[in-house]
Design a protein around this motif. Sequence first.
Motif, short mmCIF file in Angstrom:
data_model
loop_
_atom_site.label_atom_id
_atom_site.label_comp_id
_atom_site.label_asym_id
_atom_site.label_seq_id
_atom_site.Cartn_x
_atom_site.Cartn_y
_atom_site.Cartn_z
N ASP A 16 -9.18 1.36 -2.23
CA ASP A 16 -7.75 1.11 -2.05
C ASP A 16 -7.25 0.08 -3.06
O ASP A 16 -6.15 0.20 -3.59
CB ASP A 16 -7.39 0.73 -0.61
CG ASP A 16 -7.73 -0.68 -0.23
OD1 ASP A 16 -8.89 -1.09 -0.43
OD2 ASP A 16 -6.84 -1.38 0.28
N LYS A 30 0.80 -1.22 0.00
CA LYS A 30 0.00 0.00 0.00
C LYS A 30 0.84 1.28 0.00
O LYS A 30 0.68 2.16 0.86
CB LYS A 30 -0.97 -0.01 1.16
CG LYS A 30 -1.88 -1.24 1.12
CD LYS A 30 -3.04 -1.14 2.01
CE LYS A 30 -3.89 -2.39 1.99
NZ LYS A 30 -4.29 -2.91 0.72
N ILE A 39 -2.00 4.69 -1.00
CA ILE A 39 -3.02 3.64 -0.92
C ILE A 39 -3.39 3.39 0.53
O ILE A 39 -4.56 3.15 0.85
CB ILE A 39 -2.52 2.34 -1.60
CG1 ILE A 39 -2.24 2.57 -3.08
CG2 ILE A 39 -3.55 1.22 -1.43
CD1 ILE A 39 -1.55 1.41 -3.77
N ASP A 40 -2.41 3.47 1.41
CA ASP A 40 -2.67 3.23 2.83
C ASP A 40 -3.64 4.26 3.42
O ASP A 40 -4.36 3.97 4.37
CB ASP A 40 -1.38 3.20 3.65
CG ASP A 40 -0.60 4.50 3.58
OD1 ASP A 40 -0.76 5.25 2.59
OD2 ASP A 40 0.16 4.78 4.52
N ASP A 46 -6.90 2.75 2.86
CA ASP A 46 -7.01 1.50 3.62
C ASP A 46 -7.33 1.75 5.09
O ASP A 46 -7.97 0.92 5.72
CB ASP A 46 -5.70 0.71 3.48
CG ASP A 46 -5.81 -0.67 4.07
OD1 ASP A 46 -6.74 -1.41 3.69
OD2 ASP A 46 -4.96 -1.01 4.93
#
Length: 158
Positions: A138, A119, A123-124, A127
Amino acid sequence: MNIKNPLTWISLGFGSGLFPYAPGTVGSMLALLIYYIFFGDLLFSWIYLFSFLFFITFSFFVGLYIYPRTVEEENDPRSFVWDEFVGMWIACIPLLIMETSMKWLFLTFLVFRLFDIFKPLGIDFFDRKHGAFYVMIDDVVAGFYAAISVSFLLIIFA
């Protein structure tokens, strides 16, 4: 989970989410197999590309619909792998346009899984949030990053 509910089977990635080890990886493998069977041998045309993009978009909205109806109190359970399906299909977009050999299918799978597991690049952020949209998005972003990476690799090495 209500196993008798057909929506549950979609959220479980047709059972792949029940795999005891790495269900997201198993779900991604099944998504890749579905891509290969239904889209992998098609010669490139704009109609196939738009059909595939519509299929992905529809699948994303299916995920938004089924998530709250199949996942009870748990946020983003490991067994919910429909998000991996959508992300994997997004990662496969360059293959539909440029190349569909087994080595590129495998490489696309690896690149997508790396983005999905680690991630990076924001992306995290998605998430860490809760709800159907964030669970789905995500993997969508991981799929886009994988598609961009695979596109560059195809341009350089194919």
